[in-house]
Design a protein around this motif. Structure first.
Motif, PDB file in Angstrom:
ATOM      1  N   SER A  37       0.844  -1.197   0.000  1.00 54.73           N
ATOM      2  CA  SER A  37       0.000   0.000   0.000  1.00 54.73           C
ATOM      3  C   SER A  37       0.875   1.241   0.000  1.00 54.73           C
ATOM      4  N   LEU A  38       0.278   2.330  -0.406  1.00 54.14           N
ATOM      5  CA  LEU A  38       1.020   3.585  -0.555  1.00 54.14           C
ATOM      6  C   LEU A  38       0.071   4.756  -0.370  1.00 54.14           C
ATOM      7  N   THR A  39       0.537   5.765   0.334  1.00 48.61           N
ATOM      8  CA  THR A  39      -0.211   7.019   0.489  1.00 48.61           C
ATOM      9  C   THR A  39       0.624   8.151  -0.076  1.00 48.61           C
ATOM     10  N   ASP A  40       0.006   8.998  -0.898  1.00 46.65           N
ATOM     11  CA  ASP A  40       0.716  10.156  -1.414  1.00 46.65           C
ATOM     12  C   ASP A  40      -0.226  11.354  -1.488  1.00 46.65           C
ATOM     13  N   ALA A  41       0.274  12.455  -1.985  1.00 44.14           N
ATOM     14  CA  ALA A  41      -0.507  13.697  -2.048  1.00 44.14           C
ATOM     15  C   ALA A  41      -0.875  14.048  -3.484  1.00 44.14           C
ATOM     16  N   HIS A  42      -1.190  13.022  -4.297  1.00 42.74           N
ATOM     17  CA  HIS A  42      -1.496  13.260  -5.711  1.00 42.74           C
ATOM     18  C   HIS A  42      -2.838  12.676  -6.125  1.00 42.74           C
ATOM     19  N   PRO A  43      -3.915  13.037  -5.447  1.00 50.11           N
ATOM     20  CA  PRO A  43      -5.238  12.524  -5.849  1.00 50.11           C
ATOM     21  C   PRO A  43      -5.708  13.165  -7.146  1.00 50.11           C
ATOM     22  N   GLU A  44      -6.594  12.475  -7.841  1.00 48.72           N
ATOM     23  CA  GLU A  44      -7.179  13.036  -9.065  1.00 48.72           C
ATOM     24  C   GLU A  44      -8.265  14.049  -8.745  1.00 48.72           C
ATOM     25  N   SER A  45      -9.024  13.800  -7.664  1.00 45.83           N
ATOM     26  CA  SER A  45     -10.099  14.718  -7.300  1.00 45.83           C
ATOM     27  C   SER A  45      -9.528  16.037  -6.788  1.00 45.83           C
ATOM     28  N   PRO A  46     -10.004  17.167  -7.287  1.00 48.48           N
ATOM     29  CA  PRO A  46      -9.472  18.460  -6.828  1.00 48.48           C
ATOM     30  C   PRO A  46      -9.813  18.779  -5.378  1.00 48.48           C
ATOM     31  N   ARG A  47     -10.824  18.116  -4.793  1.00 50.12           N
ATOM     32  CA  ARG A  47     -11.198  18.381  -3.403  1.00 50.12           C
ATOM     33  C   ARG A  47     -10.426  17.515  -2.418  1.00 50.12           C
ATOM     34  N   ALA A  48      -9.854  16.400  -2.889  1.00 52.96           N
ATOM     35  CA  ALA A  48      -9.129  15.495  -2.002  1.00 52.96           C
ATOM     36  C   ALA A  48      -7.723  16.033  -1.723  1.00 52.96           C
ATOM     37  N   THR A  49      -7.210  15.712  -0.542  1.00 52.16           N
ATOM     38  CA  THR A  49      -5.880  16.164  -0.150  1.00 52.16           C
ATOM     39  C   THR A  49      -4.847  15.047  -0.171  1.00 52.16           C
ATOM     40  N   GLN A  50      -5.288  13.794  -0.145  1.00 48.19           N
ATOM     41  CA  GLN A  50      -4.346  12.688  -0.215  1.00 48.19           C
ATOM     42  C   GLN A  50      -4.971  11.502  -0.928  1.00 48.19           C
ATOM     43  N   ARG A  51      -4.108  10.561  -1.289  1.00 45.12           N
ATOM     44  CA  ARG A  51      -4.538   9.374  -2.025  1.00 45.12           C
ATOM     45  C   ARG A  51      -3.952   8.138  -1.356  1.00 45.12           C
ATOM     46  N   ARG A  52      -4.797   7.141  -1.092  1.00 43.35           N
ATOM     47  CA  ARG A  52      -4.358   5.878  -0.532  1.00 43.35           C
ATOM     48  C   ARG A  52      -4.604   4.781  -1.547  1.00 43.35           C
ATOM     49  N   MET A  53      -3.557   4.018  -1.844  1.00 41.02           N
ATOM     50  CA  MET A  53      -3.638   2.974  -2.857  1.00 41.02           C
ATOM     51  C   MET A  53      -3.157   1.654  -2.265  1.00 41.02           C
ATOM     52  N   SER A  54      -3.714   0.557  -2.740  1.00 36.46           N
ATOM     53  CA  SER A  54      -3.248  -0.748  -2.295  1.00 36.46           C
ATOM     54  C   SER A  54      -3.315  -1.741  -3.435  1.00 36.46           C
ATOM     55  N   TYR A  55      -2.511  -2.781  -3.296  1.00 37.11           N
ATOM     56  CA  TYR A  55      -2.556  -3.875  -4.262  1.00 37.11           C
ATOM     57  C   TYR A  55      -2.429  -5.184  -3.502  1.00 37.11           C
ATOM     58  N   THR A  56      -3.274  -6.168  -3.852  1.00 30.87           N
ATOM     59  CA  THR A  56      -3.264  -7.481  -3.226  1.00 30.87           C
ATOM     60  C   THR A  56      -3.362  -8.546  -4.304  1.00 30.87           C
ATOM     61  N   ALA A  57      -2.630  -9.634  -4.121  1.00 28.84           N
ATOM     62  CA  ALA A  57      -2.731 -10.762  -5.039  1.00 28.84           C
ATOM     63  C   ALA A  57      -2.498 -12.055  -4.272  1.00 28.84           C
ATOM     64  N   THR A  58      -3.040 -13.140  -4.780  1.00 28.71           N
ATOM     65  CA  THR A  58      -2.738 -14.481  -4.280  1.00 28.71           C
ATOM     66  C   THR A  58      -1.894 -15.183  -5.330  1.00 28.71           C
ATOM     67  N   LEU A  59      -0.741 -15.707  -4.894  1.00 26.13           N
ATOM     68  CA  LEU A  59       0.212 -16.351  -5.801  1.00 26.13           C
ATOM     69  C   LEU A  59       0.448 -17.792  -5.368  1.00 26.13           C
ATOM     70  N   GLU A  60       0.606 -18.677  -6.331  1.00 23.00           N
ATOM     71  CA  GLU A  60       0.929 -20.066  -6.034  1.00 23.00           C
ATOM     72  C   GLU A  60       2.381 -20.348  -6.403  1.00 23.00           C
ATOM     73  N   VAL A  61       3.113 -20.899  -5.446  1.00 28.20           N
ATOM     74  CA  VAL A  61       4.515 -21.259  -5.650  1.00 28.20           C
ATOM     75  C   VAL A  61       4.623 -22.780  -5.636  1.00 28.20           C
ATOM     76  N   MET A  62       5.234 -23.328  -6.663  1.00 28.93           N
ATOM     77  CA  MET A  62       5.329 -24.773  -6.805  1.00 28.93           C
ATOM     78  C   MET A  62       6.700 -25.280  -6.362  1.00 28.93           C
ATOM     79  N   ALA A  63       6.759 -26.539  -5.969  1.00 25.91           N
ATOM     80  CA  ALA A  63       8.041 -27.195  -5.696  1.00 25.91           C
ATOM     81  C   ALA A  63       8.692 -27.539  -7.031  1.00 25.91           C
ATOM     82  N   PRO A  64      10.030 -27.546  -7.099  1.00 24.31           N
ATOM     83  CA  PRO A  64      10.708 -27.844  -8.380  1.00 24.31           C
ATOM     84  C   PRO A  64      10.441 -29.281  -8.845  1.00 24.31           C
TER      85      PRO A  64
END
Length: 324
Positions: free
Chosen positions: A297-324
């Motif tokens: 996740s990340l918070t910055d001060a670059h929102p698209e909305s002109p009324r907003a003062t900050q932007r909070r973003m997140s990314y989530t994924a489920t990954l499968e790791v296999m044995a060789p």
């Protein structure tokens, strides 16, 4: 023997208390990430829980879950259903290549003052007395009272609607603060406007046959996952490299957490904590095979909305790791 058992229990309890307090995690769990048939299927569980991949809290709502075929075109959920603790659905993999399944949510929430009274944007209260503040147009409050997309919890965490219970109101209910539904409903005389723009993605990837990369094409907006190692080709004896982007540019110094499933049967999270370099890339050496929950996740001060003062973003994924 009894003393040893007591010591082990005490140590485990101390570790649990010392561990960081996480909100309920939201996850998607595919029955497989690799298939080879000309017309195959995958079943997906979707839930919000304390222990990863063990449904013990609430189901994920499926209204916002989308499917993208390997060529980037939309597809559909099939046989969808929601139970007490989880939702499930099937996806027909009728095209070869890598499919993307997940959610992409966004919204704005916050507060402002009108004549000394605090109002909420995106709350569940609605205007007191049927009116809107300062003569502004009224409307029903949006569902959910959390800061993250879709309701309670931050982006990438729980997606259930925020509750309104608690002491203080009639019948024991906590009094709801007045609210408006959209930014446009905030009156011109509002003061102390504090708005946060939030966005979050939660994705899984399933490959039918040979892996492809079309579904990873960046949109150039928000926080995005741009894998260098294909997420359906992860093996314990091979280093994986993932890139993260913010508005299409490398996300430097981004904290990335990877947690293996099966916490229910361990004392600790066994999390892997990484930080992206200036190029937005992390390298991962997998300690064991299995399903992993990736979150950043990340918070910055670059929102698209002109009324907003900050932007909070997140990314989530489920990954499968296999044995060789």
């Amino acid at each position: 023997m009894r003393l040893r058992s007591f010591c082990l229990l005490t140590t485990a309890t101390a570790l649990a208390l010392a561990a960081p307090a996480w909100a309920h995690r939201q996850w998607l769990l595919p029955s497989t990430t690799i298939t080879s048939g000309p017309d195959d299927w995958v079943t997906v569980d979707a839930a919000v829980s304390n222990d990863l991949f063990y449904p013990d809290h609430s189901p994920m709502r499926l209204e916002g879950v989308k499917v993208w075929a390997p060529d980037g075109t939309p597809s559909v959920l099939q046989h969808a259903g929601t139970g007490r603790y989880r939702s499930t659905f099937d996806v027909r993999l009728d095209k070869p290549g890598t499919w993307k399944i997940g959610t992409a949510n966004s919204g704005i929430s916050g507060s402002f003052m009108v004549d000394g009274q605090e109002w909420r944007l995106g709350g569940r209260g609605g205007p007191p007395g049927g009116g809107a503040p300062g003569g502004a147009p009224g409307g029903p409050g949006a569902a959910g009272d959390g800061e993250g997309p879709g309701g309670a919890g931050g982006p990438g965490m729980g997606n259930q609607a925020g509750g309104a219970g608690g002491p203080g109101g009639p019948g024991g209910a906590r009094p709801r603060r007045p609210s408006v539904a959209t930014v446009a409903d905030i009156p011109a005389n509002a003061t102390d406007v504090k708005l946060t723009e939030s966005s979050g993605r939660n994705e899984i990837f399933v490959t039918n046959g040979a892996p492809t990369t079309t579904v990873f094409k960046p949109t150039g907006k928000g926080l995005e996952f741009s894998p260098i190692t294909h997420p359906d080709e992860l093996v314990t004896d091979e280093m994986a490299r993932f890139a993260f982007l913010v508005d299409g540019k490398p996300a430097a110094n981004l904290k990335v957490v990877l947690i293996p499933g099966g916490k229910r049967y361990r004392d600790g999270e066994d999390s892997i904590e990484l930080t992206t370099g200036a190029d937005g890339i992390v390298s991962v050496k997998w300690p064991m095979a299995g399903m992993y929950w990736l979150n950043t996740s990340l918070t910055d001060a670059h929102p698209e909305s002109p009324r907003a003062t900050q932007r909070r973003m997140s990314y989530t994924a489920t990954l499968e790791v296999m044995a060789p």
